[in-house]
Structures are given as C-alpha cells and as structure tokens.
Write a protein that holds these residues in place. Sequence first.
Motif, mmCIF file in Angstrom:
data_model
loop_
_atom_site.group_PDB
_atom_site.id
_atom_site.type_symbol
_atom_site.label_atom_id
_atom_site.label_comp_id
_atom_site.label_asym_id
_atom_site.label_seq_id
_atom_site.Cartn_x
_atom_site.Cartn_y
_atom_site.Cartn_z
ATOM 1 N N ARG A 270 0.830 -1.203 0.000
ATOM 2 C CA ARG A 270 0.000 0.000 0.000
ATOM 3 C C ARG A 270 0.866 1.255 0.000
ATOM 4 N NH1 ARG A 270 -5.105 -0.818 4.085
ATOM 5 N NH2 ARG A 270 -5.610 1.275 3.281
ATOM 6 N N ARG A 271 1.949 1.238 0.748
ATOM 7 C CA ARG A 271 2.852 2.384 0.737
ATOM 8 C C ARG A 271 3.516 2.539 -0.633
ATOM 9 N NH1 ARG A 271 6.820 1.151 3.977
ATOM 10 N NH2 ARG A 271 6.011 -0.762 4.914
ATOM 11 N N ASP A 272 3.861 1.421 -1.245
ATOM 12 C CA ASP A 272 4.464 1.478 -2.582
ATOM 13 C C ASP A 272 3.478 2.034 -3.605
ATOM 14 O OD1 ASP A 272 6.752 0.413 -1.535
ATOM 15 O OD2 ASP A 272 6.463 -1.601 -2.341
ATOM 16 N N ARG A 273 2.220 1.668 -3.475
ATOM 17 C CA ARG A 273 1.212 2.161 -4.413
ATOM 18 C C ARG A 273 1.053 3.671 -4.269
ATOM 19 N NH1 ARG A 273 -4.234 3.288 -4.924
ATOM 20 N NH2 ARG A 273 -5.205 2.568 -6.876
ATOM 21 N N LEU A 274 1.041 4.152 -3.029
ATOM 22 C CA LEU A 274 0.954 5.596 -2.802
ATOM 23 C C LEU A 274 2.177 6.311 -3.364
ATOM 24 C CD1 LEU A 274 -0.427 5.604 0.862
ATOM 25 C CD2 LEU A 274 -1.549 6.683 -1.103
ATOM 26 N N GLY A 275 3.359 5.766 -3.102
ATOM 27 C CA GLY A 275 4.579 6.386 -3.592
ATOM 28 C C GLY A 275 4.645 6.413 -5.110
ATOM 29 N N SER A 276 4.226 5.331 -5.743
ATOM 30 C CA SER A 276 4.225 5.273 -7.209
ATOM 31 C C SER A 276 3.284 6.323 -7.791
ATOM 32 C CB SER A 276 3.810 3.877 -7.684
ATOM 33 O OG SER A 276 4.742 2.897 -7.283
ATOM 34 N N ALA A 277 2.128 6.500 -7.148
ATOM 35 C CA ALA A 277 1.170 7.507 -7.615
ATOM 36 C C ALA A 277 1.753 8.906 -7.490
ATOM 37 C CB ALA A 277 -0.131 7.388 -6.820
ATOM 38 N N PHE A 278 2.450 9.162 -6.384
ATOM 39 C CA PHE A 278 3.032 10.488 -6.147
ATOM 40 C C PHE A 278 4.122 10.785 -7.167
ATOM 41 C CE2 PHE A 278 5.376 13.739 -3.718
ATOM 42 C CZ PHE A 278 4.316 14.541 -3.320
ATOM 43 N N LEU A 279 4.957 9.801 -7.452
ATOM 44 C CA LEU A 279 6.012 9.961 -8.452
ATOM 45 C C LEU A 279 5.409 10.199 -9.832
ATOM 46 C CD1 LEU A 279 8.930 9.788 -9.499
ATOM 47 C CD2 LEU A 279 8.681 7.289 -9.518
ATOM 48 N N GLU A 280 4.405 9.411 -10.182
ATOM 49 C CA GLU A 280 3.775 9.557 -11.490
ATOM 50 C C GLU A 280 3.114 10.923 -11.637
ATOM 51 O OE1 GLU A 280 0.074 7.639 -14.000
ATOM 52 O OE2 GLU A 280 1.142 6.343 -12.584
ATOM 53 N N LEU A 281 2.527 11.423 -10.554
ATOM 54 C CA LEU A 281 1.890 12.732 -10.605
ATOM 55 C C LEU A 281 2.906 13.815 -10.952
ATOM 56 C CD1 LEU A 281 -0.500 14.665 -10.096
ATOM 57 C CD2 LEU A 281 0.199 14.730 -7.688
ATOM 58 N N PHE A 282 4.058 13.793 -10.295
ATOM 59 C CA PHE A 282 5.081 14.794 -10.583
ATOM 60 C C PHE A 282 5.530 14.724 -12.044
ATOM 61 C CE2 PHE A 282 9.761 15.300 -11.025
ATOM 62 C CZ PHE A 282 9.790 16.690 -11.022
ATOM 63 N N LEU A 283 5.793 13.522 -12.532
ATOM 64 C CA LEU A 283 6.250 13.374 -13.917
ATOM 65 C C LEU A 283 5.181 13.836 -14.902
ATOM 66 C CD1 LEU A 283 8.026 9.891 -13.623
ATOM 67 C CD2 LEU A 283 9.092 12.154 -13.667
ATOM 68 N N THR A 284 3.916 13.590 -14.576
ATOM 69 C CA THR A 284 2.818 14.040 -15.436
ATOM 70 C C THR A 284 2.715 15.559 -15.422
ATOM 71 O OG1 THR A 284 1.569 11.992 -15.068
ATOM 72 C CG2 THR A 284 0.326 13.907 -15.826
ATOM 73 N N GLU A 285 2.808 16.146 -14.230
ATOM 74 C CA GLU A 285 2.737 17.605 -14.120
ATOM 75 C C GLU A 285 3.790 18.272 -15.001
ATOM 76 O OE1 GLU A 285 2.699 19.258 -10.138
ATOM 77 O OE2 GLU A 285 1.682 17.480 -9.375
ATOM 78 N N PHE A 286 5.021 17.773 -14.929
ATOM 79 C CA PHE A 286 6.103 18.439 -15.648
ATOM 80 C C PHE A 286 6.123 18.077 -17.127
ATOM 81 C CE2 PHE A 286 10.651 18.566 -16.991
ATOM 82 C CZ PHE A 286 10.744 19.956 -17.062
ATOM 83 N N PHE A 287 6.245 16.799 -17.431
ATOM 84 C CA PHE A 287 6.457 16.403 -18.828
ATOM 85 C C PHE A 287 5.197 16.490 -19.687
ATOM 86 C CE2 PHE A 287 10.068 14.091 -16.812
ATOM 87 C CZ PHE A 287 11.082 14.670 -17.546
ATOM 88 N N ASP A 288 4.016 16.320 -19.089
ATOM 89 C CA ASP A 288 2.778 16.351 -19.876
ATOM 90 C C ASP A 288 2.081 17.705 -19.814
ATOM 91 O OD1 ASP A 288 2.552 13.521 -20.816
ATOM 92 O OD2 ASP A 288 2.547 13.107 -18.676
ATOM 93 N N TRP A 289 1.909 18.223 -18.595
ATOM 94 C CA TRP A 289 1.148 19.459 -18.448
ATOM 95 C C TRP A 289 2.013 20.700 -18.509
ATOM 96 C CZ3 TRP A 289 -1.776 17.779 -13.358
ATOM 97 C CH2 TRP A 289 -2.586 16.666 -13.638
ATOM 98 N N GLY A 290 3.296 20.597 -18.155
ATOM 99 C CA GLY A 290 4.136 21.785 -18.032
ATOM 100 C C GLY A 290 3.624 22.719 -16.952
ATOM 101 N N MET A 291 3.068 22.141 -15.898
ATOM 102 C CA MET A 291 2.423 22.905 -14.819
ATOM 103 C C MET A 291 2.666 22.150 -13.517
ATOM 104 S SD MET A 291 -1.615 23.894 -14.491
ATOM 105 C CE MET A 291 -2.076 22.175 -14.232
ATOM 106 N N VAL A 292 3.550 22.680 -12.669
ATOM 107 C CA VAL A 292 4.016 21.941 -11.498
ATOM 108 C C VAL A 292 3.717 22.713 -10.214
ATOM 109 C CG1 VAL A 292 6.046 20.977 -10.330
ATOM 110 C CG2 VAL A 292 5.868 20.849 -12.826
ATOM 111 N N GLN A 293 3.077 22.043 -9.266
ATOM 112 C CA GLN A 293 2.928 22.612 -7.921
ATOM 113 C C GLN A 293 4.298 22.458 -7.279
ATOM 114 O OE1 GLN A 293 3.219 23.359 -4.696
ATOM 115 N NE2 GLN A 293 2.127 21.650 -3.794
ATOM 116 N N SER A 294 5.010 23.586 -7.109
ATOM 117 C CA SER A 294 6.441 23.506 -6.812
ATOM 118 C C SER A 294 6.782 23.553 -5.331
ATOM 119 C CB SER A 294 7.189 24.637 -7.531
ATOM 120 O OG SER A 294 6.797 25.902 -7.028
ATOM 121 N N ASP A 295 5.777 23.613 -4.446
ATOM 122 C CA ASP A 295 6.057 23.647 -3.007
ATOM 123 C C ASP A 295 5.804 22.264 -2.419
ATOM 124 O OD1 ASP A 295 6.354 24.081 -0.344
ATOM 125 O OD2 ASP A 295 4.926 25.730 -0.198
ATOM 126 N N PRO A 296 6.859 21.530 -2.065
ATOM 127 C CA PRO A 296 6.691 20.142 -1.612
ATOM 128 C C PRO A 296 6.475 19.989 -0.114
ATOM 129 C CG PRO A 296 9.019 20.621 -1.814
ATOM 130 C CD PRO A 296 8.288 21.896 -2.173
#
Length: 475
Positions: A270-296
């Motif tokens: 379950r922790r791995d699934r959450l982490g994978s989703a978080f990583l994928e979200l960042f990559l989608t924000e940058f490479f696909d949308w070009g729009m990143v929430q930059s405060d982590p």
Amino acid sequence: MSSRNQNGAKGSIPSLKTGPFERSVALTRLGVGAGAKIMAHSIANIFRGEIRRDDANREFYRRQAQVLADELGKLKGSVMKAGQMLSLYGQYFLPEEAVTVLSSLQDDTPPVDWKVVRPVLERALGRRRLQELEVDETPLAAASLGQVHRARRRTDGLELCVKIQYPGVADAIESDIRTLSRLLIMTRLTPRGLDITPVFNEVREMLHREVDYESERHFTETFAARLGDDPRFVVPRVIGEYCSDQVLTTSYEHGLNVRDARVRALDQSRRDRLGSAFLELFLTEFFDWGMVQSDPHFGNYRIRLGDDAEGDRFVLLDFGATRVFGRGFIDSYAEIVRGALARDRNRLKQGAVAIGLMQPGFPRAVVDAFAEMCELIVEPFAPAADERVPEALRTADGRYRWGASDLPMRASRMAAINALSVHFRVPPREIVFLHRRLAGVFIMLAALHCEVDGRDTLLQALGRAEERSPRQADD
C-alpha cells in the motif's frame, strides 16, 4: 512578537508591522546590529588559529542566520517568504549553517491573532456573507503570507477551509525585497562579488504570484479538472461565493499527515502504491502538463486511507506555488535526463547548454563533473542490474529502497564541490523550483519507506514528452 505556550509551541502574533516604513526600520535595526557583530567577530579572528577560526566562522554564520530568521518570522509577509526562498536558492551560495537555519522558516511559523485577520475576511466577503459561516478562530495552518481557518456553512453544514491573506503583505513586497537584499549584504551571508540581483528578481516575481489568489483559484480548479477522474487523488473544490482577491475558500478535505502512525503502519504494497502515484503525478505535471505545484511542504499533502490499497488517496492542497514551464525548457531538460540515464554526456551537455546551465566552451572536466552529478541524481531510475547503485538500496527483485537511501546527501555534497568551480553560476530559476519539487518527491517516497522501481514510469513520461516536442514534429 510571538510567545510560547505551555506546550512549548509558538503562540500567536498579536499584531503585524504592515507599513513599509516600520518594516524597513525593523530590518535596518537588525542590519546595524549585525554590522557591530561582524566587526567584533573579525577582530577576534585575528587572534584565533586556523582551526578555531573556521569553527568560529561556522558558529558566526549560524548565529547571524538565526537572528535573521527570528526577525523574518516576526514580520511575516513577503519578507519572511523571501527568507524561505533564500534557503532554497541559498544551497548554491550561502554557508551551510545559514541554509539550515533559514530552512526552519518553512515549518516553524506562528499564527496571527484572529483579531488581525478577521477584518480582512469581513471586508472581502461582507458582513452578511460572513454571517453564513461559522469560522473557527484557531487556524488550521499558518504560513508567511496568510493562514487557513476551518469553517462550516450554517445552511447545510458544508465543511470549508478559508485561506486569508495577511493585511498589507501585497503592498509591502517591493519595500521588503529592497530592504532584505541590503540586509543580506550587511550580514555578510553572501559571498563577496556575487550578484544576487537575479535571485531577488525571481523572489519578487514569485511573491507577486503567491499573493494572487485569483491565480491560485485558477490552478486549484485546473488541477481538480485534470485529476477529477483519477481515483488516486483528491483536490479541494473551490467555493466561489466565499472567495475574493484576499480570501480563497475551498471544501475541507480530511486526511492524515504523511508521518502519521496509521500511515506508517500500512503494509509495504500500500505504501508502494501511494509512492508510485506520487512519483507519477510529478512526472505528469512536468512532462505532460508543463504545470508543477512547486512547493513540496508536507503540509500541502494528506493521505486519506481507504478500506484497502485501491481506496487510498492523496489529498492535494495549496496551489499558490504552481509554476508553468515552456515546452522548450521541458524538451531541453528531458535531454539532460535522457543523457544521464544513458550515460551519454554529449547529449546531456546539449540539454544543459540549451537550458542555460553551462556554455558550449566549458572545459571537459567541468562537463564531466556536472554529468556525474546528473547521473547520480537519476540513481533510483537506473536499470535493476546497474552495479553503480549500492547493493543495499535494491530489493531482491530490483526495486529501489527510497527510505534507506542517502542520495540527497551525496548529491548535495557533489553540488557543493561543483559550486566551487569558477564556471559555477546560480541555476536558472526554472531549475531551482523544479528541483525543489523533485527533492520533495524523494522525501515523500523516503518518508513512506517505498520500494519502487520508477524507471518505466520515467521512460514513459520521457516518451510522451518527445511525442509532444515541436522538434519531433519538425523532423
């Protein structure tokens, strides 16, 4: 100034210095005191040996930064947010001790008394509209530019979060930036000869963006629309009738802090699934949308647990620090990543030159040092059989052990060494804020003790970026 309650936590600030003159006086007084301390420290150094002098310098920088951080925390507003940004940029040119202290401004912020922020809310919404809400006077969270209060709509019981901007912060930005830039020089925290004007230009732009609540509302609604069909994420709903240029109201979305014991108790999958989703979200924000929430900051994320792994969700909060990246920057950065993954230093250099990180004529040794750092940073995405990844950081089936990795420390040490080069330059602002979020991704997966191989996810994101590239279309 703030006090501490019986539990040791910082109490609320009863009033704010909102006028540019009184804020400037407070910082100038700090600078004059710093000047006297610098003179005394310099005289004392004459009589110290080399080792004692080095230790004394480190302690001096720490004390100077602590005084600066304390004063910024009391003033709130743009000057404190600028201090936070200096901790981010500062890793490239400030003493390590100063960066450590200024970083404390990220999450050690006392709130402001309700009597200070209530008038802002009343003026923004009007008394009649405000009477529709039952607002908790104790804030849920406090930051440098505003604070969040929980509320309930009386008619239907809808739970809300009301973000209120501190009075006067928008008007004080220009004065704060000028005064703080002078103060940084007076306290001798910046190297002599380093032009920090570009840094403060970026901080100024960022501050104007973060007090623009209409823009934050737009990004909140945009993220909500783009993630609306993804069951792994929750984005608060904007409640427009309770919004203004100084107030942003959204639905209250419950969730647990990432470090909550109930999150830590989740099984590995379950922790791995959450982490994978978080990583994928960042990559989608940058490479696909070009729009990143930059405060982590962890305060911007909550985890809502379901009955099983399929029901676990990330709650995403606060889109005021969202940055938009141009396709040219994305394409060039993608080339750096591809070059680092493939150990192709020519490709990596081409991307770095295009992005402004280096010049074509840089010596080979400088290029190699930069390439080694990039290749180190992509360590979690290396092939499972890559022998350069420490064996202790791989599971038996090749997944990366994020929680056991000291990669951020190794990368920071290498970056500090590279910063000593005469060819060093403060990175472009896009890099600084992108890497801020990238570091946040690593910290999130480390906090969850994930064992995740993100190579395929990254390669897929790079592939999608290449398909979108105008260069690809031209070919």
